[in-house]
Design an enzyme around this catalytic site. Structure first.
Site, PDB file in Angstrom:
ATOM      1  N   SER A 138      25.180  32.239  14.614  1.00  0.00           N
ATOM      2  CA  SER A 138      25.679  33.548  15.069  1.00  0.00           C
ATOM      3  C   SER A 138      26.201  34.363  13.890  1.00  0.00           C
ATOM      4  CB  SER A 138      26.793  33.351  16.102  1.00  0.00           C
ATOM      5  OG  SER A 138      26.280  32.666  17.223  1.00  0.00           O
ATOM      6  N   GLU A 249      13.347  43.202  17.542  1.00  0.00           N
ATOM      7  CA  GLU A 249      13.109  41.847  18.074  1.00  0.00           C
ATOM      8  C   GLU A 249      13.758  41.684  19.449  1.00  0.00           C
ATOM      9  OE1 GLU A 249      14.514  38.674  15.520  1.00  0.00           O
ATOM     10  OE2 GLU A 249      14.368  37.203  17.137  1.00  0.00           O
ATOM     11  N   GLY A 353      11.380  23.760  45.645  1.00  0.00           N
ATOM     12  CA  GLY A 353      12.014  22.517  46.081  1.00  0.00           C
ATOM     13  C   GLY A 353      11.789  21.387  45.081  1.00  0.00           C
TER      14      GLY A 353
HETATM   15  C1  LIG Z   1      13.630  27.840  20.070  1.00  0.00           C
HETATM   16  C2  LIG Z   1      14.351  28.630  19.027  1.00  0.00           C
HETATM   17  C3  LIG Z   1      13.638  29.422  18.145  1.00  0.00           C
HETATM   18  C4  LIG Z   1      14.296  30.106  17.121  1.00  0.00           C
HETATM   19  N1  LIG Z   1      13.552  30.835  16.212  1.00  0.00           N
HETATM   20  C5  LIG Z   1      14.172  31.361  15.131  1.00  0.00           C
HETATM   21  C6  LIG Z   1      13.407  31.988  14.083  1.00  0.00           C
HETATM   22  O1  LIG Z   1      12.176  32.100  14.174  1.00  0.00           O
HETATM   23  N2  LIG Z   1      14.051  32.427  12.979  1.00  0.00           N
HETATM   24  C7  LIG Z   1      15.414  32.315  12.850  1.00  0.00           C
HETATM   25  O2  LIG Z   1      15.920  32.736  11.817  1.00  0.00           O
HETATM   26  N3  LIG Z   1      16.169  31.779  13.839  1.00  0.00           N
HETATM   27  C8  LIG Z   1      15.588  31.274  14.954  1.00  0.00           C
HETATM   28  N4  LIG Z   1      16.337  30.690  15.954  1.00  0.00           N
HETATM   29  C9  LIG Z   1      17.779  30.580  15.782  1.00  0.00           C
HETATM   30  C10 LIG Z   1      18.618  31.402  16.757  1.00  0.00           C
HETATM   31  O3  LIG Z   1      18.572  32.749  16.410  1.00  0.00           O
HETATM   32  C11 LIG Z   1      20.031  30.787  16.738  1.00  0.00           C
HETATM   33  O4  LIG Z   1      19.940  29.527  17.381  1.00  0.00           O
HETATM   34  C12 LIG Z   1      21.064  31.662  17.392  1.00  0.00           C
HETATM   35  O5  LIG Z   1      21.286  32.828  16.655  1.00  0.00           O
HETATM   36  C13 LIG Z   1      22.401  30.919  17.591  1.00  0.00           C
HETATM   37  O6  LIG Z   1      22.831  30.271  16.441  1.00  0.00           O
HETATM   38  P1  LIG Z   1      23.316  28.737  16.544  1.00  0.00           P
HETATM   39  O7  LIG Z   1      22.228  27.999  17.237  1.00  0.00           O
HETATM   40  O8  LIG Z   1      23.686  28.279  15.197  1.00  0.00           O
HETATM   41  O9  LIG Z   1      24.564  28.756  17.502  1.00  0.00           O
HETATM   42  P2  LIG Z   1      26.103  28.973  17.055  1.00  0.00           P
HETATM   43  O10 LIG Z   1      26.231  30.217  16.271  1.00  0.00           O
HETATM   44  O11 LIG Z   1      26.631  27.726  16.480  1.00  0.00           O
HETATM   45  O12 LIG Z   1      26.789  29.222  18.481  1.00  0.00           O
HETATM   46  C14 LIG Z   1      27.224  28.177  19.338  1.00  0.00           C
HETATM   47  C15 LIG Z   1      27.956  28.835  20.512  1.00  0.00           C
HETATM   48  O13 LIG Z   1      29.121  29.515  20.032  1.00  0.00           O
HETATM   49  C16 LIG Z   1      29.088  30.860  20.478  1.00  0.00           C
HETATM   50  N5  LIG Z   1      29.695  31.721  19.456  1.00  0.00           N
HETATM   51  C17 LIG Z   1      29.492  31.745  18.126  1.00  0.00           C
HETATM   52  N6  LIG Z   1      30.221  32.710  17.531  1.00  0.00           N
HETATM   53  C18 LIG Z   1      30.909  33.325  18.529  1.00  0.00           C
HETATM   54  C19 LIG Z   1      31.839  34.398  18.579  1.00  0.00           C
HETATM   55  N7  LIG Z   1      32.203  35.076  17.496  1.00  0.00           N
HETATM   56  N8  LIG Z   1      32.354  34.759  19.782  1.00  0.00           N
HETATM   57  C20 LIG Z   1      31.982  34.111  20.913  1.00  0.00           C
HETATM   58  N9  LIG Z   1      31.106  33.085  20.935  1.00  0.00           N
HETATM   59  C21 LIG Z   1      30.577  32.702  19.757  1.00  0.00           C
HETATM   60  C22 LIG Z   1      27.616  31.168  20.670  1.00  0.00           C
HETATM   61  O14 LIG Z   1      27.417  32.278  21.550  1.00  0.00           O
HETATM   62  C23 LIG Z   1      27.116  29.854  21.258  1.00  0.00           C
HETATM   63  O15 LIG Z   1      27.393  29.822  22.631  1.00  0.00           O
HETATM   64  C24 LIG Z   1      15.701  30.033  17.014  1.00  0.00           C
HETATM   65  C25 LIG Z   1      16.427  29.268  17.944  1.00  0.00           C
HETATM   66  C26 LIG Z   1      15.774  28.577  18.938  1.00  0.00           C
HETATM   67  C27 LIG Z   1      16.579  27.750  19.901  1.00  0.00           C
END
Ligand SMILES: Cc1cc2nc3c(=O)[nH]c(=O)nc-3n(C[C@H](O)[C@H](O)[C@H](O)COP(=O)(O)OP(=O)(O)OC[C@H]3O[C@@H](n4cnc5c(N)ncnc54)[C@H](O)[C@@H]3O)c2cc1C
Length: 397
Positions: A138, A249, A353
């Site tokens: 994030s 995007e 179901g």
């Molecule tokens: C199938 C898939 C394909 C993807 N493809 C790409 C790609 O092609 N290129 C690329 O660069 N990325 C890609 N991603 C990455 C995707 O953009 C990230 O998974 C996403 O941005 C979330 O980051 P994270 O998984 O590290 O979650 P985290 O940032 O660790 O978040 C974990 C939780 O904490 C919450 N959180 C974090 N910060 C805050 C805040 N300030 N306030 C409230 N809640 C918060 C989040 O909402 C979430 O619920 C992909 C992800 C998936 C699952």
């Protein structure tokens, strides 16, 4: 019934023609691949070349570089139509054609465009975008740990990228790295990396609950040598490329959700007509009818918002995106799309179901993939942060 009449929404016959082409090709050639892609995490190697032959790749690429010279709205409709029949392939298409290729169309130099874009248009190259890292999700900009420093005619990249769609199969990647650590998010640059560049490797292909035929990977940059000519835009201006690309995007992601949700609704209607309980089709029961009516109403509300956003971003410049009204509205479109899609998929499974709980059923496959749309391109919470941030800024102005 699943092909929308785009003219009802005020779009021209040209968009309808693009939609119909993508829809028919996906129905005839891509739908039959879904089961194997999901069961075996299989990616059909010739899929991109065939999409290229149909003119469904590089639609936003100018004709001089082998593309169709259309706008990003045409790409949105292709994404929706392909997602209806094979959402997994549409995910890979979106990552290549929008996240990588469209960002190059908007930001690359003429030399870079001439070098890379034609290969994407005929499907001989697949693209990917590397932003997320193990420690930077994030907070993709602030926590980014991948670095790049200048060494003669090259940049040297070090770091890891995680969850990268097409990562394991991409020929060319658009990658973000910090070129000035002190400037934090204002010290990021973007680079074109080819898969055979020294120091680049795929650490692993990841095992996902949905989108299983679209390979997602972890990438490693270990003193990866990238020619300085592959810097996209100016040094330390990567955040502009990134933020403007993310708005587009998010909107194309909302079109993707419409395709998936429409498919789920159509499957639910079909099942409600076929399946009999208490000696009659379950579609005769008003509680089932209520679910179908809600699914339709939610989908059409999402469609209205998303199609409007498609209009708003279709000619947007890099400078206009990433802030203000369009930033807020594109985040709102995807927030609404992810939630609505998940709600519709949940009802579709409910109507099926026990069959809906079976892994091999189409509706189950859609359900497992739907969750990704509440996480990728910024989670629901990140979308909320963007929307609220812009609202508060507006009120303070
Ligand atoms: C199938 C898939 C394909 C993807 N493809 C790409 C790609 O092609 N290129 C690329 O660069 N990325 C890609 N991603 C990455 C995707 O953009 C990230 O998974 C996403 O941005 C979330 O980051 P994270 O998984 O590290 O979650 P985290 O940032 O660790 O978040 C974990 C939780 O904490 C919450 N959180 C974090 N910060 C805050 C805040 N300030 N306030 C409230 N809640 C918060 C989040 O909402 C979430 O619920 C992909 C992800 C998936 C699952």
């Amino acid at each position: 019934m699943s092909i929308p009449n785009l003219q009802t929404f005020g779009f021209s016959e040209d968009y309808q023609a693009v939609y119909d082409l993508a829809y028919r090709y996906s129905r005839d050639e891509l739908y039959s691949l879904c089961g194997k892609m999901d069961d075996e995490e299989w990616f059909p190697e010739d899929a991109f070349r065939k999409l290229g032959e149909q003119g469904l790749l590089g639609v936003t690429v100018p004709e001089e570089y082998g593309g169709s010279g259309l706008d990003v709205l045409a790409q949105c409709f292709i994404c929706e139509a392909v997602a209806y029949w094979n959402h997994t392939l549409s995910a890979s298409l979106l990552a290549s054609d929008n996240l990588c290729v469209h960002n190059l169309v908007k930001n690359a130099s003429a030399l870079q465009k001439a070098e890379y874009l034609p290969r994407f248009c005929d499907g001989t190259a697949i693209g990917a975008l590397g932003m997320t890292e193990p420690g930077a999700g994030s907070d993709a900009l602030g926590s980014m740990a991948t670095t790049a420093y200048r060494d003669g005619d090259d940049y040297i990249l070090n770091g890891r990228k995680l969850f990268i769609t097409n990562g394991p199969i991409a020929d060319v990647l658009l990658v973000y790295a910090k070129t000035d650590l002190e400037k934090k998010q204002h010290g990021i640059s973007s680079f074109i990396v080819e898969k055979n560049f020294e120091g680049f490797s795929v650490a692993q292909k990841l095992d996902k609950m949905g989108w299983r035929g679209s390979p997602t990977g972890e990438l490693v940059f270990d003193n990866c040598r990238v020619p300085a000519g592959n810097l996209v835009g100016a040094e330390n201006k990567g955040n502009v490329v990134m933020m403007s690309g993310l708005d587009v995007e998010r909107v194309i992601g909302a079109f993707f959700c419409i395709g998936m949700a429409q498919r789920a609704l159509d499957l639910a209607v079909e099942y409600a007509v076929q399946r009999k309980q208490f000696d009659q089709p379950i579609g005769n029961f008003q509680l089932v009818q209520g679910m179908l009516a809600d699914m339709y109403t939610d989908l059409e509300s999402l469609r209205a918002l998303t199609y409007q956003l498609g209009r708003e971003i279709k000619d947007i410049s890099v400078d206009e995106a990433g802030r203000g009204g369009v930033h807020k509205r594109s985040a709102a479109a995807l927030l609404c799309a992810g939630r609505t899609c998940m709600k519709i998929l949940d009802s579709a499974v409910q109507i099926h179901g026990g069959m809906g709980c079976m892994r091999e059923s189409e509706v189950n496959r859609l359900y497992r993939s739907g969750k990704i749309m509440e996480i990728g391109a910024g989670t629901n919470q990140v979308r909320q942060i963007i929307i609220a941030g812009e609202l508060l800024k507006e009120s303070a102005a």
